[in-house]
Design a protein around this motif. Sequence first.
Motif, short mmCIF file in Angstrom:
data_model
loop_
_atom_site.label_atom_id
_atom_site.label_comp_id
_atom_site.label_asym_id
_atom_site.label_seq_id
_atom_site.Cartn_x
_atom_site.Cartn_y
_atom_site.Cartn_z
N GLN A 171 17.57 0.85 9.16
CA GLN A 171 16.13 0.60 9.29
C GLN A 171 15.32 1.51 8.37
OE1 GLN A 171 14.47 1.96 12.99
NE2 GLN A 171 12.73 0.57 12.89
N ARG A 172 15.64 2.80 8.38
CA ARG A 172 14.89 3.74 7.55
C ARG A 172 15.15 3.50 6.06
NH1 ARG A 172 10.98 5.19 7.65
NH2 ARG A 172 11.21 7.23 6.61
N THR A 173 16.37 3.11 5.70
CA THR A 173 16.67 2.83 4.30
C THR A 173 15.85 1.65 3.81
OG1 THR A 173 18.92 3.72 4.49
CG2 THR A 173 18.48 2.20 2.68
N SER A 174 15.77 0.59 4.61
CA SER A 174 14.98 -0.58 4.22
C SER A 174 13.51 -0.20 4.06
CB SER A 174 15.11 -1.69 5.27
OG SER A 174 16.44 -2.15 5.34
N GLN A 175 13.02 0.66 4.96
CA GLN A 175 11.61 1.06 4.89
C GLN A 175 11.31 1.84 3.61
OE1 GLN A 175 10.99 3.17 8.56
NE2 GLN A 175 10.69 1.31 9.76
N VAL A 176 12.15 2.83 3.29
CA VAL A 176 11.84 3.66 2.12
C VAL A 176 12.07 2.89 0.82
CG1 VAL A 176 12.24 5.84 3.34
CG2 VAL A 176 14.12 4.79 2.03
N ALA A 218 0.84 -1.19 0.00
CA ALA A 218 0.00 0.00 0.00
C ALA A 218 0.87 1.24 0.00
CB ALA A 218 -0.91 0.01 1.24
N LEU A 219 0.23 2.36 -0.19
CA LEU A 219 0.98 3.62 -0.22
C LEU A 219 1.18 4.12 1.20
CD1 LEU A 219 -0.87 5.25 -3.21
CD2 LEU A 219 1.51 4.58 -3.15
N THR A 220 1.98 3.40 1.95
CA THR A 220 2.24 3.78 3.33
C THR A 220 3.38 4.78 3.39
OG1 THR A 220 1.60 1.56 4.00
CG2 THR A 220 2.77 2.90 5.63
N PRO A 221 3.18 5.96 3.97
CA PRO A 221 4.23 6.96 3.97
C PRO A 221 5.31 6.64 4.97
CG PRO A 221 2.38 7.75 5.24
CD PRO A 221 1.98 6.41 4.67
N PRO A 222 6.54 7.10 4.73
CA PRO A 222 7.61 6.89 5.68
C PRO A 222 7.30 7.48 7.04
CG PRO A 222 8.49 7.61 3.59
CD PRO A 222 7.01 7.71 3.50
N ALA A 223 6.44 8.49 7.10
CA ALA A 223 6.14 9.16 8.37
C ALA A 223 4.92 8.55 9.05
CB ALA A 223 5.92 10.64 8.15
N ALA A 224 4.59 7.29 8.74
CA ALA A 224 3.36 6.70 9.24
C ALA A 224 3.33 6.59 10.76
CB ALA A 224 3.16 5.32 8.62
N SER A 225 4.50 6.64 11.40
CA SER A 225 4.53 6.54 12.85
C SER A 225 4.06 7.81 13.53
CB SER A 225 5.96 6.23 13.31
OG SER A 225 6.83 7.26 12.90
N LYS A 226 3.89 8.88 12.79
CA LYS A 226 3.47 10.15 13.37
C LYS A 226 1.97 10.12 13.61
CE LYS A 226 7.17 12.89 11.47
NZ LYS A 226 7.83 13.04 12.75
N PRO A 227 1.47 10.81 14.65
CA PRO A 227 0.04 10.82 14.92
C PRO A 227 -0.72 11.52 13.81
CG PRO A 227 1.17 12.47 16.27
CD PRO A 227 2.23 11.66 15.59
N ALA A 228 -1.83 10.91 13.42
CA ALA A 228 -2.63 11.49 12.35
C ALA A 228 -3.40 12.69 12.87
CB ALA A 228 -3.60 10.44 11.80
N ARG A 229 -3.49 13.71 12.01
CA ARG A 229 -4.26 14.91 12.34
C ARG A 229 -4.97 15.34 11.09
NH1 ARG A 229 -3.09 17.71 16.94
NH2 ARG A 229 -4.11 19.50 15.97
N ALA A 230 -6.16 15.82 11.26
CA ALA A 230 -6.88 16.37 10.11
C ALA A 230 -6.37 17.76 9.82
CB ALA A 230 -8.38 16.41 10.40
N HIS A 284 14.48 10.96 7.19
CA HIS A 284 14.59 11.36 8.59
C HIS A 284 13.23 11.71 9.20
CE1 HIS A 284 14.54 14.96 6.24
NE2 HIS A 284 14.55 15.76 7.29
N GLU A 285 12.14 11.35 8.52
CA GLU A 285 10.77 11.58 9.01
C GLU A 285 10.56 13.04 9.41
OE1 GLU A 285 9.01 7.78 10.99
OE2 GLU A 285 11.02 8.06 11.82
N PRO A 286 10.65 13.93 8.44
CA PRO A 286 10.53 15.36 8.76
C PRO A 286 9.11 15.74 9.15
CG PRO A 286 10.53 15.05 6.40
CD PRO A 286 10.82 13.70 7.00
N GLU A 287 9.00 16.85 9.86
CA GLU A 287 7.68 17.38 10.22
C GLU A 287 7.10 18.21 9.08
OE1 GLU A 287 7.42 19.07 14.25
OE2 GLU A 287 9.50 18.41 14.50
N VAL A 288 7.99 18.79 8.27
CA VAL A 288 7.56 19.63 7.15
C VAL A 288 8.28 19.15 5.89
CG1 VAL A 288 7.37 21.98 6.24
CG2 VAL A 288 7.28 21.59 8.72
N LEU A 289 7.54 18.99 4.81
CA LEU A 289 8.12 18.55 3.54
C LEU A 289 7.93 19.65 2.51
CD1 LEU A 289 9.37 16.28 1.81
CD2 LEU A 289 7.05 15.49 1.33
N PHE A 290 9.04 20.09 1.90
CA PHE A 290 9.02 21.12 0.86
C PHE A 290 9.24 20.45 -0.50
CE2 PHE A 290 10.26 23.56 4.62
CZ PHE A 290 9.39 24.65 4.53
N LEU A 291 8.33 20.74 -1.43
CA LEU A 291 8.38 20.13 -2.76
C LEU A 291 8.42 21.23 -3.80
CD1 LEU A 291 5.50 17.55 -2.16
CD2 LEU A 291 7.95 17.09 -2.06
#
Length: 598
Positions: A464-469, A332-344, A502-509
């Motif tokens: 661990q993070r490399t294997s995940q991504v 599935a399209l599981t994001p690398p930051a999935a461990s973070k609490p979900a917020r609307a 590194h599971e950032p809080e903010v992603l710039f694209l």
Amino acid sequence: MDSAVLSGRSLSRHFSVKGAAAPVEAVRDVTLEVAPGALTALVGPDGAGKTTLLRMAAGLLAPSGGSLSVLGVDVAARPQEVQDRISYMPQRFGLYEDLSVQENMDLYADLHGVPADVRRERFERLLHMTDLARFTSRPAGKLSGGMKQKLGLACTLVRLPELLLLDEPTVGVDPLSRRELWEIVRQLVEQERLSVIVSTSYMDEAERCQQVFVMHQGRLLAAGAPADLRSRAEGLSFTAVPRTGNSARTLQARLLDARDVVVDAVPEGGHVRFIRRPDASDGAVAQLLDGLPVNPVPARLEDGFMMLLRAAPPPPTLPTLPTSPTLPASPALTPPAASKPARAAGPAGGADSMIEVRDLVRKFGDFTAVASTSFSVARGEIFGLLGPNGAGKTTTFRMLCGLLPASSGFLQVAGVNLRHARAQARAKVGYVSQKFALYGNLTVRENLDFFGGAYGLYGQRLEQRTSQVLEEFQLGGQEHMPSGQLPGGFKQRLAMATGLLHEPEVLFLDEPTSGADPLARREFWRRITTLSEQGVTVVVTTHFMEEAEYCDRIVIQDAGKVLAIGTPREVRKQADDAGNMEDAFIRIVEQNRNGGAP
């Protein structure tokens, strides 16, 4: 057809890839004929073979098999004869940035041996068509992206060719400049009867052409007039209206995930445009939509394009190197930051604000690139920065990322004041640039190791993070492939993986889907939607106005000033209730440049 400007028979071209067991087939058994005096489009997903076909037509690559004639000449046997009669504008046209507009045109006229009496008349016409007459003394390096593209086209046309080849001429160009470029091409076809072949990722551009060739995995998937290709989706295209309080982005994700019912779905004007599968039952469609208002709409070329691609076999994986361990594909399209609490996502500002900008100013000498800009972005919000080339959005973006200091004003990201602690803030953000800042000579794994170390990841945590991504971005099996040899879609995945290690809080694209086809853009935004649902804040710049519809809020800038800010619906309303975001964008920018007049 004897008068065809381009005729290919069983055409193929393969490339050897270092370390791969077999050559990569970029073009496979293609037979086609292009009519003269018309505008012809090549479309297809990334890696379809469009650029390879154009380069063979320009005499820059020899076919591996089959035959190819251009203007009645065997291009493999007599490439110089063909090159003397055509003009070719590649994706990265070579302007000399230290030379002025006029000096660049003079240089290309000299290279092509254009006589002085001919070039005077030609220059006058080209400068008028491109609206560059006022800028002849300006260095090319000081032009906006759209102006550079227009200058590149002018330099390509300093001699009048019999055939013009354009490879993605509007990539990275804002809607206003894109419209101007297409007006130039239209004039050339109608007034000078020039034959033009253009590769493009924009289906609305291909819709303007008389003939469209759809390529996929190196093969010719379909060909015909736009109406012929549109007809494949006729009676299957609809719009659905999200419930009040729900975003079009969320509804689109739900529809896209229902692959047994829906072929494609994309936000548009606050609604979601979707194509139902021909074999889907009315009951399955009704259950999926759950009572939402639905209206039929005429099919467009992009709908037919998506029908073709969804029916095509899945793309082959990249050549797997023997030394690479293969990871299982991501279910599935599981994001690398999935461990973070979900917020609307909610309205920006307040205690949950992740970005605060107040009276932000950036000057370069006497030039003000950004003038007193203010906005805030909430946790989990997708925020879009839009504007014409040269509007100041890239400067704003670089200040937000901590890559460029502000001249004055307040700027805070993830609770850190960027005017005093830029390095600390950068540890909390991820960044994916338009050019995908990857090291082409390093492998996929080496790029991940390098960027992981830059973000402070080492040892077991980095492993661990490399294997995940690798798993989540479906790069398993390609760890030892040099990133420079990856197709564009895989480069995009790798760039996203490095930015999210590194599971950032903010992603710039920064224009992350520039040059991507509709299929790749859908996949990309499905991932971004999931990241947002997991609480990652996303700030994006884009020239695809349809992508503004994915954003919770957008800001439109021009000449360093904020012209509009709000939800996509609010911005469309400001633009006299424009039906789509591209029309809204053009109206707002043009009204500002006309002093407020419509």
